[in-house]
Design an enzyme around this catalytic site. Structure first.
Site, PDB file in Angstrom:
ATOM      1  N   ASN A 161       0.799  -1.224   0.000  1.00  0.00           N
ATOM      2  CA  ASN A 161       0.000   0.000   0.000  1.00  0.00           C
ATOM      3  C   ASN A 161       0.839   1.285   0.000  1.00  0.00           C
ATOM      4  O   ASN A 161       0.362   2.320  -0.455  1.00  0.00           O
ATOM      5  CB  ASN A 161      -0.941  -0.017   1.216  1.00  0.00           C
ATOM      6  CG  ASN A 161      -1.569   1.323   1.477  1.00  0.00           C
ATOM      7  OD1 ASN A 161      -2.533   1.717   0.811  1.00  0.00           O
ATOM      8  ND2 ASN A 161      -1.012   2.079   2.433  1.00  0.00           N
ATOM      9  N   SER A 220      -4.206   2.496  -8.825  1.00  0.00           N
ATOM     10  CA  SER A 220      -5.021   3.719  -8.835  1.00  0.00           C
ATOM     11  C   SER A 220      -5.751   3.804 -10.165  1.00  0.00           C
ATOM     12  O   SER A 220      -5.240   3.326 -11.181  1.00  0.00           O
ATOM     13  CB  SER A 220      -4.122   4.951  -8.681  1.00  0.00           C
ATOM     14  OG  SER A 220      -4.835   6.132  -8.993  1.00  0.00           O
ATOM     15  N   TYR A 232       3.510   9.221 -11.380  1.00  0.00           N
ATOM     16  CA  TYR A 232       2.596   8.445 -10.529  1.00  0.00           C
ATOM     17  C   TYR A 232       1.742   7.499 -11.383  1.00  0.00           C
ATOM     18  O   TYR A 232       1.593   6.309 -11.065  1.00  0.00           O
ATOM     19  CB  TYR A 232       1.717   9.432  -9.752  1.00  0.00           C
ATOM     20  CG  TYR A 232       0.743   8.817  -8.787  1.00  0.00           C
ATOM     21  CD1 TYR A 232       1.156   8.357  -7.538  1.00  0.00           C
ATOM     22  CD2 TYR A 232      -0.608   8.710  -9.110  1.00  0.00           C
ATOM     23  CE1 TYR A 232       0.249   7.809  -6.647  1.00  0.00           C
ATOM     24  CE2 TYR A 232      -1.517   8.167  -8.219  1.00  0.00           C
ATOM     25  CZ  TYR A 232      -1.087   7.717  -6.985  1.00  0.00           C
ATOM     26  OH  TYR A 232      -1.993   7.174  -6.112  1.00  0.00           O
ATOM     27  N   ALA A 233       1.190   8.021 -12.487  1.00  0.00           N
ATOM     28  CA  ALA A 233       0.351   7.190 -13.368  1.00  0.00           C
ATOM     29  C   ALA A 233       1.163   6.034 -13.933  1.00  0.00           C
ATOM     30  O   ALA A 233       0.683   4.892 -14.003  1.00  0.00           O
ATOM     31  CB  ALA A 233      -0.237   8.038 -14.491  1.00  0.00           C
ATOM     32  N   ALA A 234       2.414   6.315 -14.339  1.00  0.00           N
ATOM     33  CA  ALA A 234       3.275   5.256 -14.883  1.00  0.00           C
ATOM     34  C   ALA A 234       3.542   4.193 -13.817  1.00  0.00           C
ATOM     35  O   ALA A 234       3.519   2.989 -14.096  1.00  0.00           O
ATOM     36  CB  ALA A 234       4.585   5.850 -15.387  1.00  0.00           C
ATOM     37  N   SER A 235       3.771   4.637 -12.570  1.00  0.00           N
ATOM     38  CA  SER A 235       4.043   3.665 -11.502  1.00  0.00           C
ATOM     39  C   SER A 235       2.818   2.791 -11.236  1.00  0.00           C
ATOM     40  O   SER A 235       2.931   1.589 -10.999  1.00  0.00           O
ATOM     41  CB  SER A 235       4.483   4.377 -10.215  1.00  0.00           C
ATOM     42  OG  SER A 235       3.392   5.016  -9.561  1.00  0.00           O
ATOM     43  N   LYS A 236       1.624   3.395 -11.285  1.00  0.00           N
ATOM     44  CA  LYS A 236       0.405   2.645 -10.960  1.00  0.00           C
ATOM     45  C   LYS A 236      -0.004   1.730 -12.112  1.00  0.00           C
ATOM     46  O   LYS A 236      -0.582   0.663 -11.881  1.00  0.00           O
ATOM     47  CB  LYS A 236      -0.727   3.600 -10.586  1.00  0.00           C
ATOM     48  CG  LYS A 236      -0.461   4.399  -9.303  1.00  0.00           C
ATOM     49  CD  LYS A 236      -0.248   3.485  -8.103  1.00  0.00           C
ATOM     50  CE  LYS A 236      -0.114   4.241  -6.794  1.00  0.00           C
ATOM     51  NZ  LYS A 236       0.140   3.340  -5.649  1.00  0.00           N
ATOM     52  N   ILE A 281      -9.845   9.254  -2.825  1.00  0.00           N
ATOM     53  CA  ILE A 281     -10.115   8.901  -1.430  1.00  0.00           C
ATOM     54  C   ILE A 281      -9.574  10.037  -0.551  1.00  0.00           C
ATOM     55  O   ILE A 281      -8.451  10.503  -0.778  1.00  0.00           O
ATOM     56  CB  ILE A 281      -9.411   7.574  -1.057  1.00  0.00           C
ATOM     57  CG1 ILE A 281      -9.687   6.463  -2.099  1.00  0.00           C
ATOM     58  CG2 ILE A 281      -9.796   7.118   0.349  1.00  0.00           C
ATOM     59  CD1 ILE A 281     -11.122   6.033  -2.247  1.00  0.00           C
TER      60      ILE A 281
HETATM   61  N1  LIG Z   1      -5.835   8.767  -1.587  1.00  0.00           N
HETATM   62  C1  LIG Z   1      -6.227   8.462  -2.814  1.00  0.00           C
HETATM   63  O1  LIG Z   1      -7.131   9.092  -3.380  1.00  0.00           O
HETATM   64  C2  LIG Z   1      -5.597   7.323  -3.562  1.00  0.00           C
HETATM   65  C3  LIG Z   1      -6.115   6.999  -4.810  1.00  0.00           C
HETATM   66  C4  LIG Z   1      -5.566   5.947  -5.532  1.00  0.00           C
HETATM   67  C5  LIG Z   1      -4.500   5.242  -4.997  1.00  0.00           C
HETATM   68  N2  LIG Z   1      -4.001   5.574  -3.786  1.00  0.00           N
HETATM   69  C6  LIG Z   1      -2.866   4.792  -3.279  1.00  0.00           C
HETATM   70  O2  LIG Z   1      -3.189   4.251  -2.021  1.00  0.00           O
HETATM   71  C7  LIG Z   1      -1.995   4.136  -1.230  1.00  0.00           C
HETATM   72  C8  LIG Z   1      -2.200   4.853   0.110  1.00  0.00           C
HETATM   73  O3  LIG Z   1      -2.533   6.213  -0.166  1.00  0.00           O
HETATM   74  P1  LIG Z   1      -2.925   7.268   0.962  1.00  0.00           P
HETATM   75  O4  LIG Z   1      -3.817   8.245   0.315  1.00  0.00           O
HETATM   76  O5  LIG Z   1      -3.343   6.567   2.199  1.00  0.00           O
HETATM   77  O6  LIG Z   1      -1.492   7.972   1.171  1.00  0.00           O
HETATM   78  P2  LIG Z   1      -0.828   8.679   2.457  1.00  0.00           P
HETATM   79  O7  LIG Z   1       0.193   9.623   1.912  1.00  0.00           O
HETATM   80  O8  LIG Z   1      -1.880   9.198   3.361  1.00  0.00           O
HETATM   81  O9  LIG Z   1      -0.089   7.449   3.162  1.00  0.00           O
HETATM   82  C9  LIG Z   1       0.968   6.748   2.547  1.00  0.00           C
HETATM   83  C10 LIG Z   1       1.865   6.130   3.611  1.00  0.00           C
HETATM   84  O10 LIG Z   1       2.976   5.479   2.941  1.00  0.00           O
HETATM   85  C11 LIG Z   1       4.152   5.738   3.700  1.00  0.00           C
HETATM   86  N3  LIG Z   1       5.348   5.599   2.866  1.00  0.00           N
HETATM   87  C12 LIG Z   1       5.763   6.431   1.881  1.00  0.00           C
HETATM   88  N4  LIG Z   1       6.939   6.009   1.377  1.00  0.00           N
HETATM   89  C13 LIG Z   1       7.264   4.871   2.028  1.00  0.00           C
HETATM   90  C14 LIG Z   1       8.383   3.976   1.965  1.00  0.00           C
HETATM   91  N5  LIG Z   1       9.381   4.174   1.106  1.00  0.00           N
HETATM   92  N6  LIG Z   1       8.402   2.910   2.796  1.00  0.00           N
HETATM   93  C15 LIG Z   1       7.397   2.712   3.689  1.00  0.00           C
HETATM   94  N7  LIG Z   1       6.330   3.526   3.801  1.00  0.00           N
HETATM   95  C16 LIG Z   1       6.271   4.599   2.990  1.00  0.00           C
HETATM   96  C17 LIG Z   1       3.959   7.173   4.201  1.00  0.00           C
HETATM   97  O11 LIG Z   1       4.817   7.471   5.290  1.00  0.00           O
HETATM   98  C18 LIG Z   1       2.481   7.173   4.561  1.00  0.00           C
HETATM   99  O12 LIG Z   1       2.266   6.799   5.902  1.00  0.00           O
HETATM  100  C19 LIG Z   1      -0.870   4.732  -2.083  1.00  0.00           C
HETATM  101  O13 LIG Z   1      -0.195   3.706  -2.776  1.00  0.00           O
HETATM  102  C20 LIG Z   1      -1.616   5.616  -3.058  1.00  0.00           C
HETATM  103  O14 LIG Z   1      -0.887   5.825  -4.250  1.00  0.00           O
HETATM  104  C21 LIG Z   1      -4.521   6.614  -3.054  1.00  0.00           C
END
Ligand SMILES: NC(=O)c1ccc[n+]([C@@H]2O[C@H](COP(=O)([O-])OP(=O)(O)OC[C@H]3O[C@@H](n4cnc5c(N)ncnc54)[C@H](O)[C@@H]3O)[C@@H](O)[C@H]2O)c1
Length: 243
Positions: free
Chosen positions: A84, A136, A149-153, A182
């Site tokens: 995640n 995502s 970000y899009a490329a990674s996802k 979200i």
């Molecule tokens: N929020 C959204 O709308 C949304 C939409 C699509 C996808 N996502 C994906 O869901 C996941 C969680 O998103 P979120 O909104 O809760 O993000 P967030 O930024 O609130 O939380 C992400 C967490 O990842 C941790 N993190 C970052 N780099 C790290 C590393 N190298 N090693 C360990 N931990 C690390 C951060 O410290 C943080 O606690 C992500 O992968 C994000 O891309 C989120």
């Protein structure tokens, strides 16, 4: 969807979607290993949920290996991995630094590869496992200002399907969740206009999703109820992808 006796690693569990998944899995009695680069925050949620908390950078080989080793040391088995952890470094391509591109690919794609490789060794031996990757909608739609970000996802979808093909015969299921918008700290940082553009696409009343909405799907994919599902990418986006 009880997870009693199952060990689950959740990366990026200190806040947002990862924290909601940790809370949901805790209610189902999973043995929890929570990993996050934010030491103070991961320790505090781990304490609250009676979980093992590990401060680790999952994009480094040592960091990823340490998380898996700690799970095995503490609980003796590993059934569930939720990849995640993720970051954004937004900019239009013409202004994007190569470093920002690399950073996002390293955490969002290399991290899940390293974690899955370390975890799969144990899952294959047990002939059972569940790997859940947090992709995502942006991975399928692209987004101006988020090429890295899009490329990674999108890459994570390719990783998910390849792993599903390599590991399915050994009982390891690999799926991806594709959240839309979200409400978390990650989306709070977006410019107002970007938030409006996203929410205008939500078919369900233009409302953002909650981390708990994503956690319910993560629980289903982690549980035995989804044992016939692998290689799937499932949206939790209020219809944004088809809008
Ligand atoms: N929020 C959204 O709308 C949304 C939409 C699509 C996808 N996502 C994906 O869901 C996941 C969680 O998103 P979120 O909104 O809760 O993000 P967030 O930024 O609130 O939380 C992400 C967490 O990842 C941790 N993190 C970052 N780099 C790290 C590393 N190298 N090693 C360990 N931990 C690390 C951060 O410290 C943080 O606690 C992500 O992968 C994000 O891309 C989120």
């Amino acid at each position: 969807m009880n997870l009693a006796g199952k060990t689950a690693i959740i990366t990026g569990a200190a806040r947002g979607i990862g924290a909601a998944i940790a809370e949901r899995f805790a209610r189902e009695k999973a043995n929890l290993v929570l990993a996050d680069i934010d030491e103070g925050a991961v320790e505090s949620i781990a304490k609250r949920l009676g979980a093992v908390g590990i401060a680790s950078d999952i994009s480094s080989e040592e960091g990823a290996q340490e998380v898996v080793d700690r799970a095995i040391e503490r609980f003796g088995s590993l059934e569930i991995l939720v990849n995640n952890a993720g970051i954004t470094r937004d900019a239009l391509v013409l202004r994007m630094k190569a470093e920002s591109f690399d950073d996002v690919l390293r955490v969002n794609l290399r991290g899940p590869f390293l974690m899955s490789r370390a975890a799969a060794k144990h899952m294959i031996k047990a002939r059972y496992g569940k790997i859940i990757n947090m992709s995502s909608v942006v991975g399928s739609m692209g987004n101006a200002g988020q090429a890295n970000y899009a490329a990674s996802k999108a890459g994570l979808v390719g990783l998910t399907m390849s792993l599903a093909k390599e590991l399915g015969g050994r009982g390891v299921r690999v799926n991806a969740i594709a959240p839309g918008f979200i409400a978390t700290e990650m989306t709070e940082r977006l410019p107002k206009e970007a938030i409006e553009t996203f929410l205008n696409k939500v078919l369900l009343g233009g409302l953002p999703g909650r981390p708990e909405d994503v956690a319910e799907l993560a629980l289903f994919l982690a549980s035995a109820n989804s044992d016939y599902i692998t290689g799937a990418v499932i949206p939790v986006d209020g219809g944004m992808l088809i809008a």
